[in-house]
Each structure stands twice: as C-alpha cells, then as structure tokens.
Design a protein around this motif. Sequence first.
Motif, PDB file in Angstrom:
ATOM      1  N   PHE A   1       1.106  -1.067  -0.108  1.00  0.00           N
ATOM      2  CA  PHE A   1       0.506   0.358  -0.088  1.00  0.00           C
ATOM      3  C   PHE A   1       0.843   1.324  -0.187  1.00  0.00           C
ATOM      4  N   PHE A   2       1.851   1.253  -0.365  1.00  0.00           N
ATOM      5  CA  PHE A   2       2.950   2.139  -0.067  1.00  0.00           C
ATOM      6  C   PHE A   2       3.158   2.078  -1.572  1.00  0.00           C
ATOM      7  N   ILE A   3       2.932   3.969  -1.824  1.00  0.00           N
ATOM      8  CA  ILE A   3       3.552   4.428  -3.346  1.00  0.00           C
ATOM      9  C   ILE A   3       4.761   5.137  -3.181  1.00  0.00           C
TER      10      ILE A   3
ATOM     11  N   ARG B   1       2.741   0.998  13.908  1.00  0.00           N
ATOM     12  CA  ARG B   1       1.806   0.524  13.956  1.00  0.00           C
ATOM     13  C   ARG B   1       0.688   2.108  13.587  1.00  0.00           C
ATOM     14  N   VAL B   2       0.053   2.202  12.900  1.00  0.00           N
ATOM     15  CA  VAL B   2      -1.023   3.904  12.761  1.00  0.00           C
ATOM     16  C   VAL B   2      -2.055   3.312  12.938  1.00  0.00           C
ATOM     17  N   VAL B   3      -3.313   3.766  13.136  1.00  0.00           N
ATOM     18  CA  VAL B   3      -4.316   3.435  12.883  1.00  0.00           C
ATOM     19  C   VAL B   3      -5.828   4.944  12.377  1.00  0.00           C
TER      20      VAL B   3
ATOM     21  N   ILE C   1       3.663  -0.823   9.387  1.00  0.00           N
ATOM     22  CA  ILE C   1       4.447   0.430   7.810  1.00  0.00           C
ATOM     23  C   ILE C   1       5.726  -0.626   7.755  1.00  0.00           C
ATOM     24  N   GLN C   2       6.596  -1.490   8.827  1.00  0.00           N
ATOM     25  CA  GLN C   2       7.421  -1.989   8.333  1.00  0.00           C
ATOM     26  C   GLN C   2       6.847  -3.001   7.616  1.00  0.00           C
TER      27      GLN C   2
END
Length: 462
Positions: free
Chosen positions: A3-5, A289-291, A305-306
């Motif tokens: 999901f990373f650009i 981690r992000v919510v 993230i990682q």
Amino acid sequence: MPFFIRKRKPEKQGAAPHKWKVQKLKKKNVEDTVIESGESDDSENDDVVSSSDDDDKYITAQEKKVQLAKKLLAEVERVEKEKLANEDDLDNVVLKRLKDSELEKIGKLKKKVADIVEFDIDNAISLHCKQHGLSITCLVVSRDNRHLFSSSKDRTIVRWSLTDHCKLNSIAFKHKKKKNGVSDRKSDNYHNSTINCLDVSRDDKYLISGDDKGIINVWLSDSLNHVHKFQAHKNSVTDLAVCWETNSLYSSSKDALVKVWSLDELGYMESLFGHQSTITSVDVLNSNRVVTSGGTDKTLRVWKIQEESQLVYNGHDASIDLVKKLDEEYFVSCGDDGALCLWGILKKKPLNVVTKAHGVCPQNNEPNWITALAVYPSSDLVASGSCDGFIRLWKWSQNTRTITSLSTIPVTGFVNEIQFTSDGRYLVAGIAKEHRLGRWQNFKEAKNQILCIPMKINTESH
C-alpha cells in the motif's frame, strides 16, 4: 499489493540494500507573524533559535540525546517541585515519573484513574478572544502542558498560556494581495481556508496545522513564525498525528491517503493507501503501527509500516469520524451513528459497542453524532462530546473488554474537540455554536470558547 507509493530503482546484483531517502525541500525564510497590539512578541528570539539550529549541526547524535535527556530531567523536576511541599521527596518522585515515562513509551504503563478522578466544574476557566469569533474547530496541548493552541472557522490560530490562562499571540488570516498581477508571497504562508487539525512535534519546537485546501503548515510554536509548507494532498487535511518516538508526522485527508512526513528533515517520506473514501482520523499506536478511520467506507485500518501491510476492521453502521489510541493493542472509535466502539488489534469486530452513547436527537429521533473523543494517556479514562449538552466520561477495562459510563460534565453547544493535559491538571474542551464541519445547526445560547476544567486524581481515596 503493497500500500506504499514508491518509485524503486532496479538494484544491481550484489549491491547493498536500498535505503529510502527523505526528500529534502528547499529552506524558506521564516516570515514574521502579525501580532495584535497588547500581545507578547517573541520575534526577538528568532536569532537565538537559528543560532542554536546551526550549533546542532556540529554535535553528535549521542550528544543530542544527552541534551534532550537533561532537558527532560529539568522539566520533570520543575513540574514535580511545584506539586511537592517537602522537597526531600523530590528525588523519589522524579525517579517514579521517569520510570512511568519509559513504561508509557513502550506501551506498558497502565494508570487506573477512572474511578478516582474528580472534575471541578464550578471552577472551570473560559478562554475566548476576538480572533475566535466563529466556532472552534480544533485544539492541541503542548507536550510540556504549558501552552494550548486553538483554531476556529475564522482561519486563525491562537496560542494560550495554561498557567496564566491568557492569550499570548496569534496567527491572523490574510487575504492574498496582488500587486501588478503577482500575489503577495507572505500571504501564501497563511491559511485561507478552515483549519481542521493541529498537532505539535515531540520536542514542542513546531506547531503543525492542516486546512481545507490540503495544505499543512509548520510554525515555530513559541513565536508562531512560519517555517515550512507541505503541499501534497489533493483534498482537505482532516487530521494530524505525530509519532513521539520517530518525530514523524502522519496526515489524513479526503483524498483517501495517509501521508508520512519527517519533521526533523521537513520532507515528504511516503504515502499509504487502501481506504475507499475520506480518511477522517489518524492516531499512532507505536512507531510501527498507525490506526485510521475511513469515514463512509465504514472501516478502521491498522497499518503495519515495516511489514507494508494493513488490517481491516468493520463494525460501525455509518460514517466513522474519530479513532483514538488506548494503548498499543486497543483503540476506541465513534461516528455519526452515535456508537462508541472498543477494539483490539487481534479481532476484526468491536469488543464492545455502546449504542446511542449521547442519546438521541428529539427532532428526528436519530442518535446524536459524537463529535469529539479523547483518552487520558496510558489510562482507563475516556471522554466524548456531542451536542446533547454533556461531555461524557467513560471507563474502559482491558480485563472485561468493556466501556462503561462514569459521569457527565454539563456544557452548552457543540463539543468540537477534547484534550486531556498529560499531567492530569485539566480537561480542555473546544465549545462552539456550530459543528466544526458544517452549519446545519446553531446553538444561539452557546459561546465559542475553550473550557479548561480542573481535574484531580484523588489517590487518597483509592
């Protein structure tokens, strides 16, 4: 699919692993802020700030850590000294505070305060000024709990003292002036649309603001001078969250993207995508981690993230507006369905749901929209706000995995924002005549103000 650009360059065989570089942007001159008459002017400190930045270039990372540690220790001693009558106990109190701080960083500090906290409603302090003639939209408390920053539909930002309960300085809205067909560049550094969100960097150096046009501005928190502009979102910036461990900034937007920025380098890092509609809120669980809440797509997502992966959670019946961290494994959400939901990262459905948490609207018999949400850091205390005339306090239990009602604080108007000071001195609430996102309802009897409600954690009764 990740999901990373990112744009990757092909790596040669045997070459070292690729390291991502932060995109460094050109430095811009710090613009002087217009300060109203009678307000304090910190502009004379600008030279000191710039010289200290130059000195930082010549110190090692270890020396920088030592400097920050000494600064933290001095601040903890100052705060605790003010509370103690007997200075002989200062060392023990400081050691306990530092230990709690370290446990909080790794997400293992649990303060059970919900049953022993008291709110002094009769002595609540009201903050208001001419810059906030329209509804308060957002606010944030500085990390050292000395200052409060607020914004309103006037497109202004005001810095307050939480010690003296007064306005210190402000950033005024400026119309772009054109001379010979060229716009005034100074005006470009000011917000000319509604400011939706505020946050501060981990060291309180920067104040960050995001607006309806997708612009994120970075300001010096003391002088409110403009430092930098991030401009990558294609639609409104809805929320901001700073990771205390990495000093990374996460911004959510109506363009359905989360963007990651470096506050140390003042540069863009990467983008996260997966939501199908407006991302309404973002919070940091830990450094990895992000919510986020996805508005009308009715999903919450935890981004690893990682690992470059995401977990999807479903449970709300309508748009999800807010999500807040409880600890590294649990979080709470709410929205216009009037439900307050407790979540754990290991289960894709809510652990507990409080329906109609703020009652129902008498005009249409629909649940009242929950408009504000806050968590007292590393504790079991949660606060929520709506337009039903109350700030409601809740206790969440990790053992029973439930949210239960505690008490209420009466207020008049829309509760557009709630924050706890991390030292447990105040519950701060932004009260307004209108909802921060629209003008479909107006409380004529309400005031556009900030309420600082004193709170006390009564350990003697526990």
